[in-house]
Design an enzyme around this catalytic site. Structure first.
Site, PDB file in Angstrom:
ATOM      1  CB  CYS A  89      -0.840   0.046   1.112  1.00  0.00           C
ATOM      2  SG  CYS A  89      -2.098   1.286   1.288  1.00  0.00           S
ATOM      3  CG  HIS A 131      -5.576  -1.998  -1.560  1.00  0.00           C
ATOM      4  ND1 HIS A 131      -4.686  -2.726  -0.880  1.00  0.00           N
ATOM      5  CD2 HIS A 131      -5.391  -0.573  -1.492  1.00  0.00           C
ATOM      6  CE1 HIS A 131      -3.912  -1.599  -0.260  1.00  0.00           C
ATOM      7  NE2 HIS A 131      -4.407  -0.320  -0.883  1.00  0.00           N
ATOM      8  CD  GLU A 132      -6.908   1.873  -4.198  1.00  0.00           C
ATOM      9  OE1 GLU A 132      -7.175   2.782  -3.362  1.00  0.00           O
ATOM     10  OE2 GLU A 132      -5.803   1.299  -4.420  1.00  0.00           O
ATOM     11  CG  HIS A 135      -7.236   2.817   0.868  1.00  0.00           C
ATOM     12  ND1 HIS A 135      -6.495   3.155   2.194  1.00  0.00           N
ATOM     13  CD2 HIS A 135      -6.250   2.306   0.239  1.00  0.00           C
ATOM     14  CE1 HIS A 135      -5.409   2.759   1.663  1.00  0.00           C
ATOM     15  NE2 HIS A 135      -5.242   2.242   0.454  1.00  0.00           N
TER      16      HIS A 135
END
Length: 163
Positions: A89, A131-132, A135
């Protein structure tokens, strides 16, 4: 516009759930431009708005030269058996840990004109979508590690020169 500085672990924006985008105005258009400029750099598969200090639900992606963005993404489909894939990351530089991710993911959202967008795929794209969106929900991939790996990762973070 130039790429924006990436916020690092410890910055509260990374642990905050991002707000949905309501009106698409000049600020949102500028954000998308910044996200696209920020993801174009080598070695970047995705950049979430939170990573550049903006608490809005948006991210950009760069998968095999296919560069784009999505506003108000919602993870609508995960398929296959979760598998461990090496993950890093930009907000936790220099660390890579096996993280459980589904081999297929799909998100839906909108573009700058308010038109519906669907984006899905396998491999690195599936990993980046998961993953995004993490976030945007205030999660880092470190939050998904098993207890032993997370302990080792946090030790590495504390010993890093950037923390």
């Amino acid at each position: 516009m130039p790429e924006r500085q990436i916020r690092l672990l410890g910055d509260p924006v990374l642990k905050t759930r991002s707000e949905p985008i309501g009106t698409i105005d000049a600020r949102v258009r500028s954000l998308v431009e910044d996200l696209l400029d920020s993801v174009k750099l080598p070695g970047r598969a995705g950049v979430a708005a939170a990573q550049i200090g903006v608490n809005l639900r948006a991210f950009s992606y760069n998968i095999d030269g296919d560069i784009g963005y999505i506003l108000n993404p919602v993870l609508v489909e995960l398929a296959g058996e979760p598998e461990l894939v090496d993950e890093g990351c930009l907000s936790v530089p220099g660390l890579w840990y096996p993280t459980k991710r589904y081999p297929f993911a799909r998100v839906t959202g909108i573009d700058l004109d308010g038109n519906p967008v669907a984006l899905g795929g396998e491999g690195l794209l599936a990993q980046a979508l998961q993953h995004e969106t993490d976030h945007l929900d205030g999660l880092l991939y470190l939050d998904r590690l098993d207890k032993e790996s997370r302990r080792a990762a946090m030790k590495e973070v504390r010993e890093s020169d950037w923390f």
